[in-house]
Design a protein around this motif. Structure first.
Motif, PDB file in Angstrom:
ATOM      1  N   LYS A   1      39.589  33.646  43.500  1.00 23.20           N
ATOM      2  CA  LYS A   1      38.122  34.055  43.947  1.00 23.20           C
ATOM      3  C   LYS A   1      37.533  34.846  43.035  1.00 23.20           C
ATOM      4  CE  LYS A   1      39.683  34.464  48.917  1.00 23.20           C
ATOM      5  NZ  LYS A   1      39.459  35.403  49.984  1.00 23.20           N
ATOM      6  N   THR A   2      37.878  34.993  41.843  1.00 28.32           N
ATOM      7  CA  THR A   2      37.533  35.680  40.753  1.00 28.32           C
ATOM      8  C   THR A   2      36.795  34.806  39.740  1.00 28.32           C
ATOM      9  OG1 THR A   2      39.381  37.487  40.676  1.00 28.32           O
ATOM     10  CG2 THR A   2      37.968  37.184  38.715  1.00 28.32           C
TER      11      THR A   2
ATOM     12  N   ARG B   1      43.697  38.904  31.406  1.00 25.29           N
ATOM     13  CA  ARG B   1      44.723  39.045  32.272  1.00 25.29           C
ATOM     14  C   ARG B   1      45.878  39.841  32.239  1.00 25.29           C
ATOM     15  NH1 ARG B   1      45.593  34.455  36.051  1.00 25.29           N
ATOM     16  NH2 ARG B   1      43.396  34.039  36.768  1.00 25.29           N
ATOM     17  N   THR B   2      46.190  39.913  30.942  1.00 30.74           N
ATOM     18  CA  THR B   2      47.322  40.616  30.248  1.00 30.74           C
ATOM     19  C   THR B   2      46.888  42.408  30.416  1.00 30.74           C
ATOM     20  OG1 THR B   2      47.980  39.079  28.448  1.00 30.74           O
ATOM     21  CG2 THR B   2      48.682  41.301  28.107  1.00 30.74           C
ATOM     22  N   ILE B   3      45.623  42.616  30.082  1.00 31.92           N
ATOM     23  CA  ILE B   3      45.244  43.959  30.265  1.00 31.92           C
ATOM     24  C   ILE B   3      45.299  44.310  31.664  1.00 31.92           C
ATOM     25  CG2 ILE B   3      43.096  45.563  29.970  1.00 31.92           C
ATOM     26  CD1 ILE B   3      44.182  44.825  27.273  1.00 31.92           C
ATOM     27  N   GLY B   4      44.891  43.486  32.632  1.00 33.43           N
ATOM     28  CA  GLY B   4      44.810  43.759  33.952  1.00 33.43           C
ATOM     29  C   GLY B   4      46.182  44.117  34.569  1.00 33.43           C
TER      30      GLY B   4
ATOM     31  N   ALA C   1      35.439  39.854  36.995  1.00 31.91           N
ATOM     32  CA  ALA C   1      36.598  39.912  36.031  1.00 31.91           C
ATOM     33  C   ALA C   1      36.746  41.109  35.333  1.00 31.91           C
ATOM     34  CB  ALA C   1      36.333  38.807  35.134  1.00 31.91           C
ATOM     35  N   ILE C   2      35.550  41.757  34.603  1.00 30.78           N
ATOM     36  CA  ILE C   2      35.876  42.832  33.831  1.00 30.78           C
ATOM     37  C   ILE C   2      34.829  43.756  34.046  1.00 30.78           C
ATOM     38  CG2 ILE C   2      35.166  43.364  31.338  1.00 30.78           C
ATOM     39  CD1 ILE C   2      35.205  40.142  30.883  1.00 30.78           C
TER      40      ILE C   2
ATOM     41  N   MET D   1      43.435  46.686  41.066  1.00 28.68           N
ATOM     42  CA  MET D   1      43.033  45.385  41.538  1.00 28.68           C
ATOM     43  C   MET D   1      43.143  44.344  40.065  1.00 28.68           C
ATOM     44  SD  MET D   1      42.096  44.978  44.334  1.00 28.68           S
ATOM     45  CE  MET D   1      40.994  43.635  44.486  1.00 28.68           C
ATOM     46  N   GLN D   2      43.941  44.853  39.076  1.00 25.18           N
ATOM     47  CA  GLN D   2      44.198  44.360  37.738  1.00 25.18           C
ATOM     48  C   GLN D   2      42.944  43.586  37.089  1.00 25.18           C
ATOM     49  OE1 GLN D   2      48.137  42.182  39.963  1.00 25.18           O
ATOM     50  NE2 GLN D   2      47.481  41.470  37.815  1.00 25.18           N
ATOM     51  N   LYS D   3      42.253  44.504  36.968  1.00 22.89           N
ATOM     52  CA  LYS D   3      40.965  44.380  36.168  1.00 22.89           C
ATOM     53  C   LYS D   3      41.055  44.615  34.953  1.00 22.89           C
ATOM     54  CE  LYS D   3      39.648  42.475  39.442  1.00 22.89           C
ATOM     55  NZ  LYS D   3      39.044  41.080  39.231  1.00 22.89           N
TER      56      LYS D   3
END
Length: 404
Positions: A222-223, A368-371, A300-301, A322-324
């Protein structure tokens, strides 16, 4: 233990950092078996509404609220210029509310009374007189530091002078309160060191922002990628200052330049003039959203262009959960044990923000890795159950002979 939480606003609904921290603390203490009461000022500015609570928290605590008008008239402002008092704090004092507190203290022998921020400390003397409880001050910010940093950002000489005057007055008051309580709880190492530098002789302990991780479940299907977003209350001046700086510096890049990404701004109390920033299909000023979790999940960001302020930003901790992928100033990320480029991206000027955005919007795997790393950090250091357990142990050391 019998614990009284005193707040300068009703923490319902949980649509801001202050409310989230207060409610999570109460939930954690109740889960540990402690008896919690909440007494809250309900300022017209905030319009808190306990009917918007989405769980049964109110059935588990003793809750009282009191309506108060904290507006400042033109006359009040003029008087403030020629006196040494700070209207920003004095407006939260109400004699009838003090009487309500005294009645509450006569009815219940509390072990701990926690002052959630500086704006409820005008009642400290009355509470000390009528209760044997240990008094804990939780510093959400070093309040005068917020005004000092705001003043530093102003180019207008009158505004700079006025904000510096407010900062001095708030500092004078703030320093007077520090040794009037029995202990101080802070969110960050920076705030602890600042308080200790003022010669504070009572215990000062760090308890980071804690959140219920079960509520933060990202759904990447949903992102929208790429997309930038800001989420925060704009009645807090550092938030408004920061997002105005960001839009003023990046409006052209986002609408006509090479940063080909949609930008969304959401939060409550966004001024109507922000509508002028909207550009169809490129910049969206959404105001208060119905579901903050859904809004964050759909973008996303996250950007946090905070230029002033203090304490720990709850929205960053939530965004990490939320892994942002988060791009923040150093001030925005204060108190979080981050590693730049691993679980967050630090940008402190226009060029650094531009480079960070450019990298992120063109590299989804990097984001994605940062999140993912951000979520791991929150799981390790911001689990509300662990944080509240430590806070309760701190209480018990203050009250070793309490009657449970």
């Amino acid at each position: 233990m019998k614990i009284l939480i005193l707040t300068h606003r009703v923490p319902f609904p949980q649509n801001g950092g202050y409310a989230i921290v207060v409610c999570n603390t109460i939930k954690g203490l109740v889960a540990l078996g402690h008896k919690v009461s909440l007494v809250a000022l309900n300022a017209q500015k905030y319009n808190g509404n306990p009917q918007e609570v989405t769980d049964d928290l109110l059935t588990k605590i003793n809750y009282t609220s009191y309506n108060i008008d904290i507006s400042i008239s033109m006359l009040d402002g003029l008087v403030n210029l020629i006196t040494k008092k700070s209207n920003d704090i004095d407006r939260y004092y109400d004699a009838e509310f003090e009487k309500l507190l005294i009645r509450e203290l006569r009815q219940t022998a509390y072990d701990i009374i926690q002052f959630e921020g500086l704006f409820v400390t005008p009642y400290l003397a009355a509470i000390r007189k009528h209760s044997r409880a240990k008094l804990v001050y939780r510093s959400h910010n070093i309040e005068h530091q917020v005004w000092e940093r705001l003043a530093q950002q102003k180019s207008d000489l009158f505004k700079k002078w006025y904000l510096r005057m407010l900062a001095r007055r708030v500092k004078d008051y703030e320093l007077q309160q520090l040794n009037k309580v029995d202990a101080i709880a802070v969110f960050t190492t920076e705030d602890k060191n600042t308080i200790l530098s003022y010669g504070t002789s009572i215990p000062v302990e760090i308890f980071p922002v804690g959140i219920d991780l079960t509520q933060y479940q990202p759904d990447f299907e949903k992102t929208e990628f790429p997309s930038l977003f800001f989420l925060g209350s704009l009645d807090w001046l550092p938030n408004r200052e920061g997002i105005e700086w960001f839009i003023d510096h990046f409006h052209k890049d986002l609408t006509d330049g090479d940063l080909r990404v949609k930008f969304y701004v959401a939060g409550h109390n966004i001024p109507e003039r922000f509508d002028d920033y909207e550009v169809m299909g490129k910049i969206f000023i959404q105001g208060e959203v119905d579901d903050a979790f859904e809004f964050v999940n759909s973008k996303a960001i996250m950007i946090v262009p905070l230029l002033s302020g203090g304490g720990m930003r709850v929205k960053i901790v939530e965004g990490m959960a939320m892994q942002k992928c988060i791009i923040s100033t150093s001030i925005g990320a204060e108190g979080i044990n981050f590693e730049n480029g691993t679980n967050i991206i630090i940008a402190n000027d226009q060029d650094e923000f531009y480079n960070a955005i450019e990298r992120c919007i063109t590299d989804e795997e990097y984001c994605r890795t940062i999140g993912t790393n951000a979520r791991k950090l929150v799981e390790q250091q911001h689990n509300v159950n662990a944080v509240t357990h430590d806070l309760a142990q701190f209480y018990e050391k203050l009250t070793p002979f309490y009657q449970g």
